[in-house]
Each structure stands twice: as structure tokens, then as C-alpha cells.
Design an enzyme around this catalytic site. Structure first.
Site, short mmCIF file in Angstrom:
data_model
loop_
_atom_site.label_atom_id
_atom_site.label_comp_id
_atom_site.label_asym_id
_atom_site.label_seq_id
_atom_site.Cartn_x
_atom_site.Cartn_y
_atom_site.Cartn_z
N HIS A 57 0.95 -1.28 -0.01
CA HIS A 57 -0.03 0.05 0.02
C HIS A 57 0.81 1.20 0.02
CE1 HIS A 57 -3.08 -2.69 1.39
NE2 HIS A 57 -3.97 -1.99 0.92
N HIS A 110 1.80 -3.78 9.28
CA HIS A 110 3.40 -3.67 9.07
C HIS A 110 3.93 -2.92 10.10
CE1 HIS A 110 3.11 -4.66 4.80
NE2 HIS A 110 1.96 -4.25 4.68
#
Length: 140
Positions: A57, A110
């Protein structure tokens, strides 16, 4: 066309790096202890749980932000914008990309280093492709 090129090359590079690095996500342990509807779903989830670095992303968001900033910079040069106005063309896209990156950390998908690496991959590829295709931005 340039946006599509930046997005495709960034996605390919990001996916190759994810497979090569194989870093577990912050929620890896949660995924290993969760119950799944089918063995196929479990296998897919556990494979994905090892694909943390770099953040896809973040790399996509920063590739699009950098490409947008470069386009606005060239447009500003052609229209005689001041240096401050040309540089401001990077501010909103990069701020939005930063927000995308932050949500990946805040959602526990993440580590900060993953989104930083994604930002470098996305911005680097978009900048490199733009520079290769259009040359340096030269303003009078």
C-alpha cells in the site's frame, strides 16, 4: 500512461521484494492461532502473513504521489509558477501517501520500517521512470 507505468513497475518490484525478504507481519502470531473456515484459506493467510516488507500500500501510494508531484512540477514550470508553488504541488499527494502508510502501521499490518521501505521503492521507481522518460525538470 505514466501513472500506470509507475504503478505496474512498483507493484512488480514490491511483490518480488516481499517474496525475497519474507518478513513476518506484526500480526503473524494472531494469524497462526486463528481458526479458519478451510485449509486453503488458512494456507493463503499464513503465506500472506510472511509478506510484510515492503508495504505494498505504501509503495503504491508513494509511487502515485511522486508521479503526481513530478507532473505538477513540470506543469508549473510550463506555466511560470514560482518555486514555492511548484514544490507545493508535492505537498498534498505526499501527505496523503503518508496517511496511507500510517494506517498500515496503526492497523498492525506493517512495521514502520516496512512502510518506509515501501515509500522508498514507490517514490524511487516513479521518480526514476519519470526522469528516464522526461528528463530533468528544467525551469527558467
Amino acid at each position: 500512461v505514466a501513472m500506470a507505468q509507475a504503478g505496474l513497475v512498483t507493484a512488480a518490484a514490491t511483490n518480488v521484494l516481499k517474496i525475497l525478504v519474507g518478513r513476518p507481519r506484526p500480526d503473524y502470531v494472531d494469524r497462526t492461532t486463528r481458526s479458519y473456515d478451510s485449509p486453503e484459506t488458512q494456507a493463503e493467510e499464513l503465506d500472506d502473513a510472511r509478506l510484510s516488507l515492503p508495504s505494498g500500500h505504501s509503495s503504491a501510494a508513494f509511487a502515485f504521489a511522486t508521479q503526481t508531484g513530478r507532473w505538477l512540477h513540470r506543469a508549473g514550470c510550463a506555466r511560470g509558477w514560482s518555486k514555492t508553488a511548484r514544490l507545493a504541488g508535492y505537498a498534498l499527494p505526499l501527505t496523503m501517501a503518508g496517511a496511507v502508510a500510517w494506517t498500515r502501521v496503526s492497523d498492525n499490518r506493517h512495521y514502520p520500517s516496512d512502510v518506509f521501505a515501501g515509500a522508498l521503492v514507490g517514490s524511487g521507481i516513479a521518480y526514476g521512470l519519470d526522469r528516464w522518460q522526461n528528463g530533468a525538470v528544467a525551469c527558467p
